[in-house]
Design an enzyme around this catalytic site. Sequence first.
Site, PDB file in Angstrom:
ATOM      1  N   CYS A  29       0.820  -1.212   0.000  1.00 22.89           N
ATOM      2  CA  CYS A  29       0.000   0.000   0.000  1.00 22.89           C
ATOM      3  C   CYS A  29       0.854   1.263   0.000  1.00 22.89           C
ATOM      4  CB  CYS A  29      -0.925  -0.004   1.201  1.00 22.89           C
ATOM      5  SG  CYS A  29      -0.006  -0.087   2.758  1.00 22.89           S
TER       6      CYS A  29
ATOM      7  N   GLU B 169      -5.299   4.001  -8.039  1.00 20.86           N
ATOM      8  CA  GLU B 169      -4.303   3.043  -7.528  1.00 20.86           C
ATOM      9  C   GLU B 169      -4.242   1.841  -8.478  1.00 20.86           C
ATOM     10  OE1 GLU B 169      -5.313   0.494  -4.127  1.00 20.86           O
ATOM     11  OE2 GLU B 169      -3.405   1.067  -3.217  1.00 20.86           O
TER      12      GLU B 169
HETATM   13  P1  NAD Z   1      -9.741  -6.040  -0.980  1.00 20.13           P
HETATM   14  O1  NAD Z   1     -10.417  -4.842  -0.442  1.00 20.13           O
HETATM   15  O2  NAD Z   1     -10.168  -6.581  -2.278  1.00 20.13           O
HETATM   16  O3  NAD Z   1      -9.874  -7.263   0.041  1.00 20.13           O
HETATM   17  C1  NAD Z   1      -9.420  -7.174   1.372  1.00 20.13           C
HETATM   18  C2  NAD Z   1     -10.214  -8.140   2.234  1.00 20.13           C
HETATM   19  O4  NAD Z   1     -11.568  -7.708   2.284  1.00 20.13           O
HETATM   20  C3  NAD Z   1     -10.229  -9.583   1.710  1.00 20.13           C
HETATM   21  O5  NAD Z   1     -10.148 -10.449   2.811  1.00 20.13           O
HETATM   22  C4  NAD Z   1     -11.586  -9.663   1.043  1.00 20.13           C
HETATM   23  O6  NAD Z   1     -12.107 -10.969   0.975  1.00 20.13           O
HETATM   24  C5  NAD Z   1     -12.427  -8.798   1.969  1.00 20.13           C
HETATM   25  N1  NAD Z   1     -13.629  -8.232   1.375  1.00 20.13           N
HETATM   26  C6  NAD Z   1     -13.838  -7.869   0.091  1.00 20.13           C
HETATM   27  N2  NAD Z   1     -15.088  -7.372  -0.046  1.00 20.13           N
HETATM   28  C7  NAD Z   1     -15.675  -7.420   1.172  1.00 20.13           C
HETATM   29  C8  NAD Z   1     -16.959  -7.059   1.669  1.00 20.13           C
HETATM   30  N3  NAD Z   1     -17.893  -6.520   0.890  1.00 20.13           N
HETATM   31  N4  NAD Z   1     -17.203  -7.249   2.990  1.00 20.13           N
HETATM   32  C9  NAD Z   1     -16.268  -7.777   3.808  1.00 20.13           C
HETATM   33  N5  NAD Z   1     -15.051  -8.159   3.390  1.00 20.13           N
HETATM   34  C10 NAD Z   1     -14.742  -7.970   2.089  1.00 20.13           C
HETATM   35  O7  NAD Z   1      -8.192  -5.688  -0.965  1.00 20.13           O
HETATM   36  P2  NAD Z   1      -7.008  -6.584  -1.516  1.00 20.13           P
HETATM   37  O8  NAD Z   1      -7.141  -6.618  -2.995  1.00 20.13           O
HETATM   38  O9  NAD Z   1      -6.965  -7.847  -0.728  1.00 20.13           O
HETATM   39  O10 NAD Z   1      -5.737  -5.717  -1.093  1.00 20.13           O
HETATM   40  C11 NAD Z   1      -5.200  -4.705  -1.887  1.00 20.13           C
HETATM   41  C12 NAD Z   1      -5.716  -3.351  -1.429  1.00 20.13           C
HETATM   42  O11 NAD Z   1      -5.451  -3.201  -0.055  1.00 20.13           O
HETATM   43  C13 NAD Z   1      -5.018  -2.188  -2.094  1.00 20.13           C
HETATM   44  O12 NAD Z   1      -5.978  -1.194  -2.343  1.00 20.13           O
HETATM   45  C14 NAD Z   1      -4.040  -1.702  -1.038  1.00 20.13           C
HETATM   46  O13 NAD Z   1      -3.657  -0.358  -1.143  1.00 20.13           O
HETATM   47  C15 NAD Z   1      -4.816  -1.948   0.199  1.00 20.13           C
HETATM   48  N6  NAD Z   1      -3.927  -2.087   1.351  1.00 20.13           N
HETATM   49  C16 NAD Z   1      -3.834  -1.053   2.235  1.00 20.13           C
HETATM   50  C17 NAD Z   1      -2.970  -1.148   3.328  1.00 20.13           C
HETATM   51  C18 NAD Z   1      -2.814  -0.032   4.332  1.00 20.13           C
HETATM   52  O14 NAD Z   1      -2.185  -0.251   5.371  1.00 20.13           O
HETATM   53  N7  NAD Z   1      -3.344   1.149   4.085  1.00 20.13           N
HETATM   54  C19 NAD Z   1      -2.207  -2.301   3.508  1.00 20.13           C
HETATM   55  C20 NAD Z   1      -2.324  -3.332   2.567  1.00 20.13           C
HETATM   56  C21 NAD Z   1      -3.197  -3.208   1.491  1.00 20.13           C
HETATM   57  O1  6OD Z   2       4.525  -2.391   8.228  1.00 22.28           O
HETATM   58  C1  6OD Z   2       3.369  -2.259   8.656  1.00 22.28           C
HETATM   59  O2  6OD Z   2       3.106  -2.252   9.872  1.00 22.28           O
HETATM   60  C2  6OD Z   2       2.248  -2.131   7.725  1.00 22.28           C
HETATM   61  N1  6OD Z   2       1.041  -1.952   8.287  1.00 22.28           N
HETATM   62  C3  6OD Z   2       2.445  -2.177   6.380  1.00 22.28           C
HETATM   63  C4  6OD Z   2       1.424  -2.064   5.433  1.00 22.28           C
HETATM   64  C5  6OD Z   2       1.723  -2.225   4.140  1.00 22.28           C
HETATM   65  C6  6OD Z   2       0.724  -2.155   3.141  1.00 22.28           C
HETATM   66  O3  6OD Z   2       0.667  -2.900   2.181  1.00 22.28           O
END
Ligand code: NAD
Ligand code: 6OD
Length: 486
Positions: free
Chosen positions: A288, A390
């Site tokens: 992220c 993104e």
């Molecule tokens: P996603 O939102 O598709 O899924 C994340 C989780 O949510 C999964 O377990 C999925 O099954 C669940 N989910 C999906 N729809 C749902 C609903 N309607 N209700 C409940 N649960 C639901 O995200 P992803 O594709 O797994 O991850 C990538 C995204 O995550 C990117 O946008 C990335 O930027 C973000 N991300 C943010 C951070 C942060 O710390 N800000 C960290 C990692 C990833």
């Molecule tokens: O390093 C961490 O604690 C953290 N929350 C990282 C998140 C990364 C996002 O993809």
Amino acid sequence: MTVSILKNYIAGEFVSGCREFRNINPVTGEIVNLVCEADQELVSQAVVAAKQALKGPWGKFSVQQRAALLHKVADGIEARFDEFVAAEMADTGKSLQQASSIDIPRGAANFRVFADMVKTASSNCFHSDTEDGKGALNYSLPRPLGVVAVIAPWNLPLLLLTWKLAPALAAGNCIVAKPSEETPSTATLLAEVMHEAGVPAGVFNLVHGYGPNSAGEFLTSHPQIDAITFTGESRTGSAIMRAAAEHVKPLSFELGGKNAAVIFADADLDDAVAGTARSVFTNGGQVCLCTERVYVQREIFETFVDKLKAKAEQLKIGWPKESDTDMGPLISAEHKNKVLSYYRLAREEGATFITGGGVPEFGDQRDQGAWVEPTIITGLPETSRCIKEEIFGPICHITPFDTEEEAISLANDSRYGLAAAIWTRDISRGHRVAKAMDAGMVWVNTWYLRDLRTPFGGVKMSGIGREGGQHSLNFYAEPSNICIKL
Ligand code: NAD
Ligand code: 6OD
């Protein structure tokens, strides 16, 4: 070949008998394992088990006992380190180097950090020393929220799951966790570790499945959940917020980003290039915090672009097990199609491809996997969807700027506000520009350097609230104030 089946973990037991879905290795497109998808009934059983566990011995555990148990869980992860590394690599295709130096060590460290932190957490006490508080002793008691739904993404599966679980358990909550459907394996190993460590039945429950109309939605809309902590896409955050609104649940959201790096002409160029390459291409751009927008001061623009191109072209895209592999595949065929759709859009909009833009060819099973080339583009207007949305892949767009004010304005022109990186030798400028960034986290002359006590989270569409150190504990335990008349 027999394929193993991953089960749900509810009330201290591994539960099967549900519909199964396939977990695919993105390196080759082969099946890793089959996964039991929890239906509404199973999710409900998990929530009820967690509610009951709150009333059992867990509710009476001292902070010391909880901390000791979390250390045992960390010991358990470390004892099965190689299994965790192999499972994370099989689900995600990430390199051995990354899984064994970042993902799995942080999985264990998250438990240790919060185990230690919760023992020294303090609370407020006011002792009759103001006009309005005269004649009273006020103190606050942190109370667990109850049953916390933990929903995690696929990019750093164990790291991000445990980043929520550890403080939530440290604060005394019970959990129903759902890992991403793409990465169920290390979460299932973790359930085994919790079991072996003696975590009381029902304190930690694991349900597998998808989001909409599956375990994710059943969990977040369940009336007996007391709070939701979610990491994932911003638009999933909106859906969860709608589900949570009905029962007014506290929410902690870590969402998407479109992070900027700003490189000033006075930066140490080699450091800035190496750091930016790391921030663009780590984990195939699927972090992220990864940089997707790079702003470079005009006098060094050409040189910077050439040097970043050279770095990108040196990356070894290869079998994750090879020790010199830098970049693996994307998480899935679906995500590969999404990333390639942005490569196509950039081409249609007239971007200049400095490097990449396609799919590597291997001539072996990897051609069935989810690979894309590391890509650098220039020349798009700032209004392009490639610069606004993104992408979450190994791609960045580089734009020149002239002045500090212009750089700040370009970097802040985003619906997201997760992280930013600034590269300059002028320390005053570093502080000034960092302060001006609309971002929850700013790195100066580095990227993704973590101290786990610091606030982690985003502004605008990048999230709600902060994780990290005391910030996590503040979410998972709400204070009750006790006022004693003296
Ligand atoms: P996603 O939102 O598709 O899924 C994340 C989780 O949510 C999964 O377990 C999925 O099954 C669940 N989910 C999906 N729809 C749902 C609903 N309607 N209700 C409940 N649960 C639901 O995200 P992803 O594709 O797994 O991850 C990538 C995204 O995550 C990117 O946008 C990335 O930027 C973000 N991300 C943010 C951070 C942060 O710390 N800000 C960290 C990692 C990833
Ligand atoms: O390093 C961490 O604690 C953290 N929350 C990282 C998140 C990364 C996002 O993809």
